[in-house]
Design an enzyme around this catalytic site. Structure first.
Site: not given
Ligand code: NCD
Length: 303
Positions: A51-52, A129, A101, A80
């Protein structure tokens, strides 16, 4: 230049104006179709998301902008050993705004201290959030016509559930809010969040018994047990099905209860409830896109 790392960075007036903007976008989408022509949003997702990430991307496309990014840490230079700070500096050369995120609490904040474009926290570990909260607030506002004088039940994983922490912070600034915190003992709301409730004189009540408190609730916010934040699988397996909302459990609920869930759902809400008029979680998904559109316009200072 402004980022959004914590929901409290937005004043109550700004939340109201984002809600009003989202309502205008819903009513007049064509007015907004070219507002971000030529602009680019980067989505840097170091953790899974449906969703986000897609709602940020859909939001930018619907504003006429473009999108670039990655959806897993393994496909970025983080694999890396690149630091979040360096990634933020680099992506600032390519994009006008970044949604990030990350599994580590505070990573988007670090990014915002190093980027030369706005950073939006799209979820940081078990912490915050804020854009899910924007979706939640628009949903509550649309369903109830207000953000004050509400008894809000939050149920499930209140310890690791970042959406719960941000929603509590946001609603704490409205009057007449009472929180009912429903969780197993092991998944209670963290002390730091409770301390802020106490400091602000906000009424709250902790219980493990969802059915006992059901008749009081105006909003029931269900959450998933956050498997990825557990230290061992056994604890997760023991706690994962602590609460399963079924039609029987809603018998004594208010007729105008609104049931929210940030999704993804695992087992917390029986699919039979999806057809109940009180189920708002898929409307919440759609509302999230409109609020992200409003937020992008605000942070890019587009009139
Ligand atoms: C939430 C999250 O990522 O914190 N999902 C979302 O963004 N809608 C909730 C969850 O994962 O349980």
């Amino acid at each position: 230049m402004r980022s959004l790392i914590d929901i409290l960075e937005l004043s109550v007036e700004e939340l109201e104006s984002l809600i009003a903007k989202a309502e205008d976008i819903i009513a007049n989408p064509e007015k907004y179709a070219h507002k971000c022509d030529g602009k680019k949003l980067a989505t840097l997702f170091f953790e899974p998301s449906t969703r986000t990430r897609l709602s940020f991307e859909a939001a930018m496309y619907e504003l006429g902008g473009n999108v670039l990014g990655f959806s897993e840490a393994q496909s970025s230079s983080a694999a890396k050993g690149e630091s979040v700070a360096d990634t933020a500096k680099t992506v600032s050369c390519y994009a006008d705004i970044i949604a990030m995120r990350h599994p580590k609490e505070g990573a988007p904040l670090v990014a915002s201290m190093n980027a030369s474009v706005p950073i939006i926290n799209a979820g940081d570990g078990g912490h915050n959030h804020p854009t899910q909260t924007l979706a939640d607030l628009l949903t509550i506002h649309r369903e109830k016509g207000r953000l004050n004088n509400l008894t809000v039940g939050l149920c499930g994983d209140l310890k690791f559930g970042r959406t719960v922490h941000s929603l509590i912070a946001a609603l704490s600034r409205y009057t007449g809010i009472k929180f009912v915190l429903i969780s197993p003992l092991e998944l209670k709301l963290p002390d730091y969040v409770k301390e802020s409730l106490k400091k602000n004189g906000i009424e709250f009540f902790e219980t493990a018994d969802l059915e006992a408190v059901m008749p009081e609730l105006d909003i029931l916010y269900m959450t998933r047990v956050q498997r990825e934040r557990f230290f061992n699988e056994e604890d997760y397996l023991r706690l994962k099905d602590s609460y399963i909302l079924t039609s029987e459990k809603l018998v004594h609920a208010k007729k105008d209860l609104s049931i929210l869930h940030p999704l993804p759902r695992v087992n917390e809400i029986s699919v039979a409830i999806d057809n109940d008029p009180r189920a708002c979680y898929f409307k919440q998904v759609l509302n999230g896109k409109f609020m992200r559109m409003a937020l992008i316009l605000m942070l890019l200072e587009v009139e």
